[in-house]
Design a protein around this motif. Structure first.
Motif, short mmCIF file in Angstrom:
data_model
loop_
_atom_site.label_atom_id
_atom_site.label_comp_id
_atom_site.label_asym_id
_atom_site.label_seq_id
_atom_site.Cartn_x
_atom_site.Cartn_y
_atom_site.Cartn_z
N ASN A 169 -6.98 -1.24 0.46
CA ASN A 169 -6.43 0.09 1.06
C ASN A 169 -6.89 1.22 1.96
O ASN A 169 -6.48 1.34 2.28
CB ASN A 169 -5.38 0.72 -0.26
N LYS A 186 -4.00 -0.66 -4.82
CA LYS A 186 -4.75 -0.16 -4.40
C LYS A 186 -5.84 -2.10 -3.58
O LYS A 186 -6.32 -2.16 -2.18
CB LYS A 186 -5.98 -0.03 -4.78
N PHE A 240 0.91 -0.83 -0.26
CA PHE A 240 -0.23 -0.15 -0.22
C PHE A 240 0.94 1.37 0.18
O PHE A 240 0.46 2.65 -0.83
CB PHE A 240 -1.02 -0.18 1.37
N SER A 241 2.15 1.23 0.78
CA SER A 241 3.29 2.60 0.95
C SER A 241 3.86 2.93 -1.12
O SER A 241 3.85 3.72 -1.14
CB SER A 241 3.85 1.96 1.79
#
Length: 140
Positions: free
Chosen positions: A103, A87, A82-83
């Motif tokens: 996310n 999604k 996610f970083s």
């Protein structure tokens, strides 16, 4: 006899004749495959970082994360991806099922449906295909 060669691809290519003479064709081919495989994996990781959905087995996540020296739980893997801007992160666990992380913080654990297995390969491709088909057709 075992030869261990720690070098860069350019050095390997410069010394190919010597390596072939000393260790044989198979050793040279294995070394070349090692470099090609690492380059392929690096390109795949970069592509995954720039996609909306990342889907793989726990083993595949472990292998890609090990390149950066990280071994993580499913939740930590999802947070890492996610970083990068992904999604949806889906981690498959074979017969144990899978987990989809979104996310927005939600997670969905799914047990597999029992089926009569005819062959031991292709199940992951079928899973990915069904998941993508469902997304494209508005299924949650």
């Amino acid at each position: 006899m075992v030869f261990i060669c720690i070098c860069f691809r350019e050095e390997l290519l410069e010394n190919a004749a010597l390596i072939r003479k000393e260790a044989g064709d198979r050793a040279l081919l294995r070394a070349l495959h090692f470099f090609d495989e690492n380059e392929r994996v690096s390109r795949q990781i970069e592509a995954a970082k720039n996609s909306d959905i990342v889907l793989g087995s726990r083993e595949e996540f472990d292998l890609t994360e090990a390149i950066d020296g990280v071994c993580a739980s499913d939740e930590e893997s999802a947070a890492r991806w996610f970083s990068y801007g992904n999604k949806i992160v889906i981690i498959k666990h074979g017969k144990e099922g899978s987990c989809a992380y979104i996310n927005d913080g939600s997670a969905y654990k799914v047990k597999p449906f029992p089926v009569k297995m005819l062959k031991g390969f292709g199940g992951g491709d079928g899973y990915a295909s069904a998941f993508i088909y469902s997304l494209l057709n508005g299924k949650d």
